[in-house]
Scaffold this active site. Sequence first.
Site, PDB file in Angstrom:
ATOM      1  N   GLY A  53      40.494  42.020  33.255  1.00 38.86           N
ATOM      2  CA  GLY A  53      39.554  43.168  32.825  1.00 38.86           C
ATOM      3  C   GLY A  53      39.849  44.172  31.828  1.00 38.86           C
TER       4      GLY A  53
ATOM      5  N   ASP B 241      49.839  36.049  31.510  1.00 39.71           N
ATOM      6  CA  ASP B 241      50.695  37.047  30.268  1.00 39.71           C
ATOM      7  C   ASP B 241      51.510  38.002  31.019  1.00 39.71           C
ATOM      8  OD1 ASP B 241      51.436  37.319  27.741  1.00 39.71           O
ATOM      9  OD2 ASP B 241      49.923  38.672  27.400  1.00 39.71           O
TER      10      ASP B 241
ATOM     11  N   GLY C 270      51.191  42.972  27.491  1.00 42.80           N
ATOM     12  CA  GLY C 270      51.131  41.918  28.554  1.00 42.80           C
ATOM     13  C   GLY C 270      50.385  42.619  29.628  1.00 42.80           C
TER      14      GLY C 270
END
Length: 381
Positions: free
Chosen positions: A246, A272, A311
């Site tokens: 999101g 990630d 990340g």
Amino acid sequence: MGHLAFAGARLFDGERILDDHHLVTENGRIVGIAKGKPPSGSAVHWLDGGILSPGFIDVQVNGGGGILLNDDPSAEGMARIAAAHRPFGTTALLPTLITDTREKVLAVLDAARGARIAGVAGIHLEGPHLDPARKGAHLAEFMRPLGDDDIALYLGAAKTLGALVVTLAANQVSAEAVHQLADGGVIVSIGHSDCTADQAEALFDAGARGVTHLYNAMSGLSHRDPGLVGAALTRPDVWGGIIADGHHVDPRALEIAFAAKRGPGRLFIVTDAMALVASDKDSFTLNGRTVRSDHSGHCPKLTLEDGTLAGSDIDMAASLRFLVERVGLSLEDALRRATADPADFLRMGHVRGRLVAGARADLVHMSDRIDIRAVWLAEEL
């Protein structure tokens, strides 16, 4: 351990959810799925409802358990990262080295070469052959074009690893080099690239198999310049990882991508993830810069001091819940994007990501709301 059946839960076989079936394994491998209850006298692991699925596969994991692969490029570091993600259903991942020195690349490949590390299915090199114009949280000073010595290194490593994914930017590599890498078993993914759609198409034609974290750190889609995003979404044979937290991609953009993407190449989930997954820390250091986790939203958000996303702080189970609850994917569709689809991208679909005869019995038991109850690796059965 011999024959062992799993019963009492619905089964997700990699494509669909099956009611009133049980799974049979033998010595860590799947024998098959059968309807009804196991025969009397069988060794059975009884499950109290929920769903039994192939373990999740994460193609892009930078860290976990408080460490980054860049800071501990060893077999022990990879094992620690894999162990940190296992409670969240991930049974296979690719430890991912972000842009760094050649010495770090060599250290990671040397550590992984010939090592049997539980939960590690290969290596992902996200850099250093990236475009400084789309650097994201990577350090531009380490970015450089792909050279002949790099090609030789990656071709050699691909022969010894389960999978080697290398992310490349279009302006740092030639189509001929991509063809050479792909022909030698390296999985080439285009990312951190400011290329045009035509430039991307040329690399896909040369053998590039996918794109790295679709939408992020790449040329976007517009009506006259479709960029790397447009090329990836309209090219049927191209795969793509996508981050479902999101923050990296708006839920509406996720819906658009899933609706637009035609097979056989599909979009699969990547986390990630950085160092903080399965850690009680709220910050870490990335190439000398502080990254902090903001817990004020629906899920944590990692940023550098200037606000650049660095990340994620999300696991695969949370990503799946986000796809079902916030994006509206069916449970079957979401689960496939964490199991069979990444396995097929890695060309491991015959041994991972599905409950089929001969595959590894890497399994995750979860509630219908994707709360993880138990995880098994094939080596444990």
